[in-house]
Design an enzyme around this catalytic site. Sequence first.
Site, PDB file in Angstrom:
ATOM      1  N   LYS A  22       0.855  -1.203   0.000  1.00 19.71           N
ATOM      2  CA  LYS A  22       0.000   0.000   0.000  1.00 19.71           C
ATOM      3  C   LYS A  22       0.882   1.241   0.000  1.00 19.71           C
ATOM      4  O   LYS A  22       0.681   2.162  -0.785  1.00 19.71           O
ATOM      5  CB  LYS A  22      -0.866   0.001   1.247  1.00 19.71           C
ATOM      6  CG  LYS A  22      -1.501   1.349   1.577  1.00 19.71           C
ATOM      7  CD  LYS A  22      -2.391   1.331   2.792  1.00 19.71           C
ATOM      8  CE  LYS A  22      -1.701   1.598   4.070  1.00 19.71           C
ATOM      9  NZ  LYS A  22      -1.381   2.979   4.382  1.00 19.71           N
ATOM     10  N   ASN A  23       1.901   1.257   0.868  1.00 17.89           N
ATOM     11  CA  ASN A  23       2.700   2.471   1.034  1.00 17.89           C
ATOM     12  C   ASN A  23       3.720   2.681  -0.069  1.00 17.89           C
ATOM     13  O   ASN A  23       4.443   3.674  -0.068  1.00 17.89           O
ATOM     14  CB  ASN A  23       3.362   2.481   2.414  1.00 17.89           C
ATOM     15  CG  ASN A  23       2.322   2.636   3.511  1.00 17.89           C
ATOM     16  OD1 ASN A  23       1.159   2.956   3.233  1.00 17.89           O
ATOM     17  ND2 ASN A  23       2.700   2.385   4.745  1.00 17.89           N
ATOM     18  N   CYS A 118      -4.946  12.302  12.066  1.00 17.61           N
ATOM     19  CA  CYS A 118      -5.740  11.075  12.211  1.00 17.61           C
ATOM     20  C   CYS A 118      -5.575  10.629  13.663  1.00 17.61           C
ATOM     21  O   CYS A 118      -4.937  11.291  14.461  1.00 17.61           O
ATOM     22  CB  CYS A 118      -5.262  10.012  11.230  1.00 17.61           C
ATOM     23  SG  CYS A 118      -3.659   9.400  11.629  1.00 17.61           S
ATOM     24  N   ARG A 123       0.229  14.686  12.700  1.00 17.44           N
ATOM     25  CA  ARG A 123       0.783  14.433  11.362  1.00 17.44           C
ATOM     26  C   ARG A 123       0.935  15.719  10.539  1.00 17.44           C
ATOM     27  O   ARG A 123       0.263  15.942   9.543  1.00 17.44           O
ATOM     28  CB  ARG A 123      -0.064  13.384  10.652  1.00 17.44           C
ATOM     29  CG  ARG A 123      -0.175  12.159  11.559  1.00 17.44           C
ATOM     30  CD  ARG A 123      -0.739  10.969  10.935  1.00 17.44           C
ATOM     31  NE  ARG A 123       0.179  10.375   9.951  1.00 17.44           N
ATOM     32  CZ  ARG A 123      -0.167   9.297   9.260  1.00 17.44           C
ATOM     33  NH1 ARG A 123      -1.337   8.765   9.438  1.00 17.44           N
ATOM     34  NH2 ARG A 123       0.654   8.791   8.365  1.00 17.44           N
ATOM     35  N   ASP A 306       4.587   0.771  12.048  1.00 25.75           N
ATOM     36  CA  ASP A 306       3.379   0.129  11.514  1.00 25.75           C
ATOM     37  C   ASP A 306       3.240  -1.319  11.966  1.00 25.75           C
ATOM     38  O   ASP A 306       2.234  -1.959  11.671  1.00 25.75           O
ATOM     39  CB  ASP A 306       3.368   0.180   9.974  1.00 25.75           C
ATOM     40  CG  ASP A 306       3.159   1.589   9.484  1.00 25.75           C
ATOM     41  OD1 ASP A 306       3.354   1.826   8.281  1.00 25.75           O
ATOM     42  OD2 ASP A 306       2.835   2.456  10.301  1.00 25.75           O
ATOM     43  N   ARG A 398      -8.475  -0.505   4.621  1.00 29.50           N
ATOM     44  CA  ARG A 398      -7.629   0.507   3.955  1.00 29.50           C
ATOM     45  C   ARG A 398      -6.273  -0.095   3.583  1.00 29.50           C
ATOM     46  O   ARG A 398      -5.641   0.330   2.627  1.00 29.50           O
ATOM     47  CB  ARG A 398      -7.407   1.698   4.889  1.00 29.50           C
ATOM     48  CG  ARG A 398      -8.610   2.573   5.144  1.00 29.50           C
ATOM     49  CD  ARG A 398      -8.211   3.784   5.936  1.00 29.50           C
ATOM     50  NE  ARG A 398      -6.971   4.346   5.398  1.00 29.50           N
ATOM     51  CZ  ARG A 398      -6.095   5.050   6.113  1.00 29.50           C
ATOM     52  NH1 ARG A 398      -6.311   5.265   7.390  1.00 29.50           N
ATOM     53  NH2 ARG A 398      -4.995   5.528   5.563  1.00 29.50           N
TER      54      ARG A 398
END
Length: 418
Positions: A22-23, A118, A123, A306, A398
């Site tokens: 994803k990243n 978030c 952030r 993460d 997500r």
Amino acid sequence: MSKIVVRGGNELKGEVNISTAKNSVLPIIAGCILSGGKCIIDDAPMLEDVFVISDVLRTICAGIDINRSSNRIIIDSSNIEECDPSSDLVKKMRASFLIMGPMISRFGKFKLSLPGGCNIGTRPIDLHLKGFSALGAEVNVGHGYVEAYAKKLIGSKIYLDFPSVGATENIMMAAVMAEGETIIENAAEEPEIEDLGRFLNSMGANVIGAGSDTVRIIGVKNLKGTRHKPICDRIEAGTFMIAAAITRSKIKINGINEEHLKPIIAKLTETGVKIKVNGDSMIVDGTGRLKPVDIKTMPYPGFPTDMQSQMTALLCTIQGTSIVTETIFENRFMHATEMKRMGANIKIDGRSAVIEGVDRLTGAEVRATDLRAGAALILCGLSAEGETQVTDIYHVDRGYVDIEKKLQGLGADIERVE
Ligand code: EPZ
């Protein structure tokens, strides 16, 4: 709203295939803007975040074709206009801010809604803006928007106060067609940055050292369309490694890159998990007695933030005292409150969590507070006695493709309930 229901206690067995990252795919989709032509992304992960950033590109008139059966995304950026993408989409996912660099690189000006914070932290984007200013852009922030304007971007030397992943990526993409050479010092070294560098160079850019702490970008006149397959998702792989460990099982994980997993392999080996890598597959054996360990999240190649909540889940099930320190985000222990509902013994002290392992977690109704916290609660459910219901599962969707199907394939008693 759907939720995931897990009945714990099953031993996992068999093998699971990891999706691409994803990243990695999010900055690459943003980078397609630079080509002014057609880019093809093969084997893309069909994730909610990928659909959101694709919708953001559609609001600036990019043509996006997502083929969910072949996992292929075709992005045509020939008709992109510099207009304001829908602010609620940008607020929905902060990674949308990654289109800022490509847009000011291609059009010399762009206005974008400030990305929301978030649950895990405020952030900020000050390092992104510092980079754009260093390249000669005039940057204004106000009324919830950020606007950058640059008649011409000129290469410059930029030192990042913190090795921010997003800032490194945004500045790389702003600099690829700037005049002269840009040097980013104290750059983030994550594998996804290296992948972005490879992608940009395949479009004709001249990026040297992406994935190291110093990235050099020599500006070129223009870029062309390309085809790219993103790297595997090291965080999804790490999550399944912990699924094996927390259920004291032995499984095979396919489609991994050992180099990218080094900090996770090192830490899990320290707990007593036996890991054997063979090319792009690995056998993860969590069947032995596991030991408590201390974790400190750091920028790559340190232990990834993460993976912090997933590791916390495992440590809750290992007898003894473990200490987890989160140095990257200021509020990334929300999963602890939910885990305590399952009988976990966790004491939060500022940036650290002191964990006393318990014999067995007990199933409960818990809430996913962010993407990785949700994954960690599912991991707790795999091990807990009884039934666990994880709500707000949209967070997990997500970043994980079909997580419940992959776990079912390994023998977990898990289902998604609409
Ligand atoms: C990327 O977010 C990842 N997201 C995150 O993954 C990951 O947790 C994070 O990097 C750290 O590895 C994507 O790649 C889409 P940062 P990013 O900029 O780029 C501070 C997931 O679960 N900072 O490296 O936003 C910031 O406050 C997600 O997949 C500034 O101070 O992370 C934070 O404390 C969650 N100023 C630290 O740096 C800035 O201008 C790390 O942020 C930018 C960041």
